[in-house]
Scaffold this motif. Sequence first.
Motif, PDB file in Angstrom:
ATOM      1  N   CYS A 109       0.821  -1.209   0.000  1.00  0.00           N
ATOM      2  CA  CYS A 109       0.000   0.000   0.000  1.00  0.00           C
ATOM      3  C   CYS A 109       0.860   1.266   0.000  1.00  0.00           C
ATOM      4  O   CYS A 109       0.552   2.235  -0.701  1.00  0.00           O
ATOM      5  N   ALA A 110       1.940   1.248   0.756  1.00  0.00           N
ATOM      6  CA  ALA A 110       2.816   2.422   0.792  1.00  0.00           C
ATOM      7  C   ALA A 110       3.501   2.639  -0.545  1.00  0.00           C
ATOM      8  O   ALA A 110       3.559   3.766  -1.057  1.00  0.00           O
ATOM      9  N   ASP A 111       4.037   1.571  -1.146  1.00  0.00           N
ATOM     10  CA  ASP A 111       4.726   1.718  -2.428  1.00  0.00           C
ATOM     11  C   ASP A 111       3.757   2.160  -3.528  1.00  0.00           C
ATOM     12  O   ASP A 111       4.091   2.998  -4.372  1.00  0.00           O
ATOM     13  N   GLY A 112       2.542   1.597  -3.528  1.00  0.00           N
ATOM     14  CA  GLY A 112       1.558   2.002  -4.524  1.00  0.00           C
ATOM     15  C   GLY A 112       1.112   3.432  -4.358  1.00  0.00           C
ATOM     16  O   GLY A 112       0.933   4.166  -5.336  1.00  0.00           O
ATOM     17  N   ALA A 113       0.953   3.867  -3.106  1.00  0.00           N
ATOM     18  CA  ALA A 113       0.549   5.249  -2.858  1.00  0.00           C
ATOM     19  C   ALA A 113       1.629   6.221  -3.311  1.00  0.00           C
ATOM     20  O   ALA A 113       1.334   7.291  -3.860  1.00  0.00           O
ATOM     21  N   GLU A 114       2.899   5.871  -3.081  1.00  0.00           N
ATOM     22  CA  GLU A 114       3.968   6.773  -3.500  1.00  0.00           C
ATOM     23  C   GLU A 114       4.050   6.874  -5.019  1.00  0.00           C
ATOM     24  O   GLU A 114       4.251   7.969  -5.562  1.00  0.00           O
ATOM     25  N   LEU A 115       3.867   5.758  -5.719  1.00  0.00           N
ATOM     26  CA  LEU A 115       3.806   5.810  -7.180  1.00  0.00           C
ATOM     27  C   LEU A 115       2.640   6.692  -7.634  1.00  0.00           C
ATOM     28  O   LEU A 115       2.769   7.476  -8.589  1.00  0.00           O
TER      29      LEU A 115
END
Length: 444
Positions: A109-115
């Motif tokens: 979730c964190a990596d997707g949100a940053e993208l």
Amino acid sequence: MDSHPCDLVIEAGWVIPVEPHGVALESHAVAVDDGRILAVLPIAEARARYAPRQRVELPDSALLPGFVNAHTHNPMTLLRGVADDLPLMQWLTGHIWPIEAAVLGPRFCADGAELAVVEMLRGGTTCCNENYFFPDAIGAVYARLGFRCRLGLPVIEFPTPWARTRDEYFEKAQEVHDGFIGHARVSTAFAPHAPYTVSDAGFERIRMLSDQLDLPVHCHVHETAQEVEDSLREHGQRPLARLQRLGLVNRHLIAVHMTQLTEAEIALCAEQGVSVVHCPESNLKLASGFSPVEALRRAGVNLALGTDGCASNNDLDMIGEMRTAALLAKAVAQDAAALDAASVLRMATLDAARALDLDTRIGSIEPGKQADLAAIRLDDPETQPLYDPIAQVVYAAGRHQVHWVWIDGEARLRERGLVGMDVAGVLARAREWRERIARLPRAS
């Protein structure tokens, strides 16, 4: 006359404030100090009145409020293109939910949100209405990156990696909400998934807490004809009628999609102050139906615009979404004057902010509001000649023409370059997730 010091003056070929409606102010400037808009005035007056620490001159650009994406599942950027060309329930049950069961967690979730933040800033979006699991991890990303968000607190009746029971969903929702109380840019909302995945008891608890905490309720409603048919069979009521019975049809409700509506339901939404979020490209791609946007607008319903998630759109492009919304509304209403350019721009800015209960802070370029701003170049061949800046932004511009973005007066995109973000690292993590997800067994 003495010049007043301030942090920033942005001079633009056109300032499109959104409020007043349909206005484009030629050769105007916006003065900013301490993150807030001080004044909107002609460039000559701004130069006489203010002594800014920074002056940005954009003579060939339109300066607008930053776009507000009123419905998105941003971690699903990592599922972009994973299951295309399928109807909603087959897409969800055969592909998206099984993949989520295998990979869903705070890092995903964190990596997707940053993208997603990278993509949103490059397209002029400065605020989103998030609806996904592990909101603690997602909210931490938005807080770290200084991105504005209304953060959804998920509630659904079946176990997920985020929570196993109804009580656990609510306990975690309270914890996340408490963790962001008073935060300058991240606030919260309840995010029950949909009427077909939340019980009466769950909705009643949400209604009570929404009233107590004064929080919006962000929910998919009347997304497909099948949803309505199933509700009639299982509950003896259409989903919106069921939500009304449970006390949720009010000014807190952010009803997403709303493709299946009667005249009486449209009138009910107008009377009760419901906000409707239109996601035209996702609805088209999933063949979910056509929201009667012009009928809603004429009835006085507050209309916002959202992209939905990248697994069903497949982008977070609010400029493209505006164009699609305007064109589709004309076809559905069979009226070329339906949903004009100024109105769809308002859906993507001020009215989206109103849906999120943030319209006193963002959504228009007015003195006293936060300086969430985006500048779009209009001197490219694709946007020349120029007669009407608002129409040109909606019908001819592309997100690649967004070249400056500010949140609270802080530059986040400077001449197409992202400020303070490790884009190479974001892309490397996206590729890692792609390799992991590609190895998962897939439904036939």
